[in-house]
Motif scaffolding. Structure first.
Motif, PDB file in Angstrom:
ATOM      1  N   LEU A  69       0.859  -1.171   0.000  1.00 30.05           N
ATOM      2  CA  LEU A  69       0.000   0.000   0.000  1.00 30.05           C
ATOM      3  C   LEU A  69       0.901   1.228   0.000  1.00 30.05           C
ATOM      4  N   ALA A  83      -4.339   6.365  -2.151  1.00 31.55           N
ATOM      5  CA  ALA A  83      -3.741   5.108  -1.693  1.00 31.55           C
ATOM      6  C   ALA A  83      -3.708   4.145  -2.875  1.00 31.55           C
ATOM      7  N   LEU A  85      -2.856   0.427  -4.177  1.00 30.93           N
ATOM      8  CA  LEU A  85      -2.713  -0.947  -3.724  1.00 30.93           C
ATOM      9  C   LEU A  85      -2.047  -1.763  -4.826  1.00 30.93           C
ATOM     10  N   ALA A 107      -6.587  -2.536   4.184  1.00 31.93           N
ATOM     11  CA  ALA A 107      -5.981  -1.475   3.371  1.00 31.93           C
ATOM     12  C   ALA A 107      -6.913  -0.267   3.274  1.00 31.93           C
ATOM     13  N   ALA A 111      -6.125   3.428   4.712  1.00 32.09           N
ATOM     14  CA  ALA A 111      -6.196   4.593   3.819  1.00 32.09           C
ATOM     15  C   ALA A 111      -7.082   5.680   4.422  1.00 32.09           C
ATOM     16  N   VAL A 119      -8.883   4.780  -2.818  1.00 35.82           N
ATOM     17  CA  VAL A 119      -7.986   3.631  -2.904  1.00 35.82           C
ATOM     18  C   VAL A 119      -8.080   3.154  -4.340  1.00 35.82           C
TER      19      VAL A 119
END
Length: 150
Positions: A69, A83, A85, A107, A111, A119
């Motif tokens: 991340l 963010a 991934l 995650a 975030a 994300v």
């Protein structure tokens, strides 16, 4: 199971998972000892406060999942944080157990805590199961991505 920040000693298992599919086997170099290029990348990631290289360790101490991340500060969205991934992998013997869903939820929560407004991730269009998995978690195909390999 424990989700934790990756350690140098985990690198062998992370690279093994990255290489363990049709696409990964063509671009990764899994062998032991792990090539220096992975060690160098790990050190850079580990030193960067905007990076979270994570692993999932089961009760036996085995590394069975990984993801990275990255938090990207930028000017759009009024100086927002994005963010990103990457490299979400579950060991083949543990797929379909809900582990991937828990990792993604972690995650997303991380975030939010960091103040990210989005994300995002990319996955190869050939990874049909991955596409379905991310859509089921609420991710939307909102943009068309482009790459220029160098």
């Amino acid at each position: 199971m424990q989700l934790r920040k990756a350690k140098r000693g985990d690198l062998r298992y992370i690279v093994e998972m990255l290489a363990d599919d049709d696409l990964g086997s063509t671009r990764e170099d899994f062998r032991f000892p792990v090539p220096a290029s992975y060690m160098d990348a790990f050190e850079n990631i580990n030193l960067d406060p905007n990076q979270e290289l994570m692993v999932v360790e089961n009760m036996k101490g085995e590394i069975i999942g990984t993801m990275q991340l990255t938090f990207i500060q930028y000017l759009t969205y009024q100086g927002g944080i994005r963010a990103q991934l990457e490299a979400v992998r579950i060991h083949k013997n543990h797929r379909g157990t809900g582990l991937g869903t828990e990792m993604i939820k972690w995650a997303i929560s991380k975030a939010r805590k960091k103040g990210a407004h989005v994300v995002q991730l990319t996955t190869d269009k050939k990874r049909l199961d991955a596409l379905r998995f991310y859509r089921d978690l609420g991710f939307v195909d909102s943009h068309e991505g482009m790459k220029l390999h160098l």
